[in-house]
Design a protein around this motif. Sequence first.
Motif, PDB file in Angstrom:
ATOM      1  N   PRO A 132       0.820  -1.219   0.000  1.00 19.11           N
ATOM      2  CA  PRO A 132       0.000   0.000   0.000  1.00 19.11           C
ATOM      3  C   PRO A 132       0.854   1.270   0.000  1.00 19.11           C
ATOM      4  O   PRO A 132       0.457   2.287  -0.575  1.00 19.11           O
ATOM      5  CB  PRO A 132      -0.810  -0.108   1.301  1.00 19.11           C
ATOM      6  N   ALA A 133       2.020   1.198   0.647  1.00 19.43           N
ATOM      7  CA  ALA A 133       2.897   2.373   0.694  1.00 19.43           C
ATOM      8  C   ALA A 133       3.337   2.793  -0.704  1.00 19.43           C
ATOM      9  O   ALA A 133       3.466   3.988  -0.994  1.00 19.43           O
ATOM     10  CB  ALA A 133       4.123   2.077   1.559  1.00 19.43           C
ATOM     11  N   PHE A 134       3.557   1.832  -1.577  1.00 23.70           N
ATOM     12  CA  PHE A 134       3.920   2.155  -2.956  1.00 23.70           C
ATOM     13  C   PHE A 134       2.694   2.518  -3.791  1.00 23.70           C
ATOM     14  O   PHE A 134       2.781   3.326  -4.718  1.00 23.70           O
ATOM     15  CB  PHE A 134       4.651   0.970  -3.609  1.00 23.70           C
ATOM     16  N   MET A 135       1.535   1.926  -3.464  1.00 20.40           N
ATOM     17  CA  MET A 135       0.326   2.147  -4.261  1.00 20.40           C
ATOM     18  C   MET A 135      -0.329   3.500  -4.013  1.00 20.40           C
ATOM     19  O   MET A 135      -0.735   4.186  -4.952  1.00 20.40           O
ATOM     20  CB  MET A 135      -0.696   1.049  -3.985  1.00 20.40           C
ATOM     21  N   TYR A 142      -3.016   9.735  -9.523  1.00 16.31           N
ATOM     22  CA  TYR A 142      -3.533   9.390 -10.848  1.00 16.31           C
ATOM     23  C   TYR A 142      -4.862   8.641 -10.822  1.00 16.31           C
ATOM     24  O   TYR A 142      -5.447   8.375 -11.869  1.00 16.31           O
ATOM     25  CB  TYR A 142      -2.510   8.529 -11.596  1.00 16.31           C
ATOM     26  N   GLY A 143      -5.350   8.274  -9.632  1.00 19.33           N
ATOM     27  CA  GLY A 143      -6.596   7.521  -9.541  1.00 19.33           C
ATOM     28  C   GLY A 143      -6.336   6.039  -9.326  1.00 19.33           C
ATOM     29  O   GLY A 143      -5.248   5.526  -9.598  1.00 19.33           O
ATOM     30  N   GLY A 147      -3.481   3.087 -10.387  1.00 21.97           N
ATOM     31  CA  GLY A 147      -2.828   2.565  -9.193  1.00 21.97           C
ATOM     32  C   GLY A 147      -2.924   1.057  -9.119  1.00 21.97           C
ATOM     33  O   GLY A 147      -2.022   0.386  -8.605  1.00 21.97           O
ATOM     34  N   ARG A 148      -4.015   0.491  -9.652  1.00 22.42           N
ATOM     35  CA  ARG A 148      -4.197  -0.963  -9.646  1.00 22.42           C
ATOM     36  C   ARG A 148      -3.139  -1.643 -10.509  1.00 22.42           C
ATOM     37  O   ARG A 148      -2.652  -2.731 -10.181  1.00 22.42           O
ATOM     38  CB  ARG A 148      -5.599  -1.315 -10.143  1.00 22.42           C
ATOM     39  N   VAL A 149      -2.777  -0.981 -11.598  1.00 28.48           N
ATOM     40  CA  VAL A 149      -1.726  -1.512 -12.471  1.00 28.48           C
ATOM     41  C   VAL A 149      -0.407  -1.573 -11.708  1.00 28.48           C
ATOM     42  O   VAL A 149       0.337  -2.560 -11.791  1.00 28.48           O
ATOM     43  CB  VAL A 149      -1.570  -0.635 -13.734  1.00 28.48           C
ATOM     44  N   VAL A 150      -0.134  -0.517 -10.945  1.00 27.80           N
ATOM     45  CA  VAL A 150       1.087  -0.482 -10.137  1.00 27.80           C
ATOM     46  C   VAL A 150       1.076  -1.627  -9.124  1.00 27.80           C
ATOM     47  O   VAL A 150       2.099  -2.273  -8.887  1.00 27.80           O
ATOM     48  CB  VAL A 150       1.219   0.878  -9.404  1.00 27.80           C
ATOM     49  N   TYR A 151      -0.081  -1.872  -8.522  1.00 25.65           N
ATOM     50  CA  TYR A 151      -0.201  -2.949  -7.535  1.00 25.65           C
ATOM     51  C   TYR A 151       0.154  -4.299  -8.148  1.00 25.65           C
ATOM     52  O   TYR A 151       0.930  -5.070  -7.576  1.00 25.65           O
ATOM     53  CB  TYR A 151      -1.619  -2.998  -6.975  1.00 25.65           C
ATOM     54  N   PHE A 152      -0.386  -4.602  -9.321  1.00 26.37           N
ATOM     55  CA  PHE A 152      -0.126  -5.893  -9.948  1.00 26.37           C
ATOM     56  C   PHE A 152       1.341  -6.027 -10.362  1.00 26.37           C
ATOM     57  O   PHE A 152       1.927  -7.112 -10.267  1.00 26.37           O
ATOM     58  CB  PHE A 152      -1.041  -6.100 -11.160  1.00 26.37           C
ATOM     59  N   ILE A 153       1.931  -4.917 -10.802  1.00 30.79           N
ATOM     60  CA  ILE A 153       3.348  -4.957 -11.165  1.00 30.79           C
ATOM     61  C   ILE A 153       4.209  -5.236  -9.940  1.00 30.79           C
ATOM     62  O   ILE A 153       5.100  -6.093  -9.964  1.00 30.79           O
ATOM     63  CB  ILE A 153       3.776  -3.625 -11.821  1.00 30.79           C
TER      64      ILE A 153
END
Length: 211
Positions: A132-135, A142-143, A147-153
């Motif tokens: 979560p700290a990175f997300m 950006y919304g 952010g969900r894309v960042v989470y999966f990466i």
Amino acid sequence: MMKGLITKEILVLIKNNKMQFLCLLMFVVLGVFMKSAAYIMFIPFLIPMLVKQGLTVDEMSKWDKYSACFPVDRKKIVTSKYIVVLLSAVLSSAMALAAFILINIVNKDKVLSLSDIAVYLTAASSISIVLPAFMYPFDFKYGTAKGRVVYFILTGIAVAGLSSAFMGADVTSFLSKLTQPLVIAVIFAAALTIFIVSWFISAKIYEAREI
């Protein structure tokens, strides 16, 4: 006011993720009967995604505009979300600990030693707050869709890293290097530092964002 914000986050979390919590219990059951900690370690990866749903619900319900009517600054709104993340990390660690204890109880020969459990719990709690700290900074900037894309990466990188670490080396030797109290303390301290820096960045982004 902070208590009300935290209560709101928890209610949204519970209301929108009932089936997902059942999935978490499924991983616990699988881990116990398969005698594998790998299933249990899915929990700290999934819980941050559940917590993230709160921000998605906020966007869909236009919470930003509604919250502007309350006598509360934006930093407190961000802080309430980060506090819920910490609470979810505690939940994640508690579920993992219960599962590890059950694994040893169900099996006659102890599958996990105390040192192994300490390492897994450190990893579980650290992952639950680092993801979560990175997300969140991306979510606030950006919304949640991007952010969900960042989470999966990030999740993919973390899973690949853990898998290669365990497959490419002797597991017992690898764990023994991590069981030193100093190493465990450093890992957890690093995770908390990332979390605090993330909170500061997210607060600044949200305070500067136009509603």
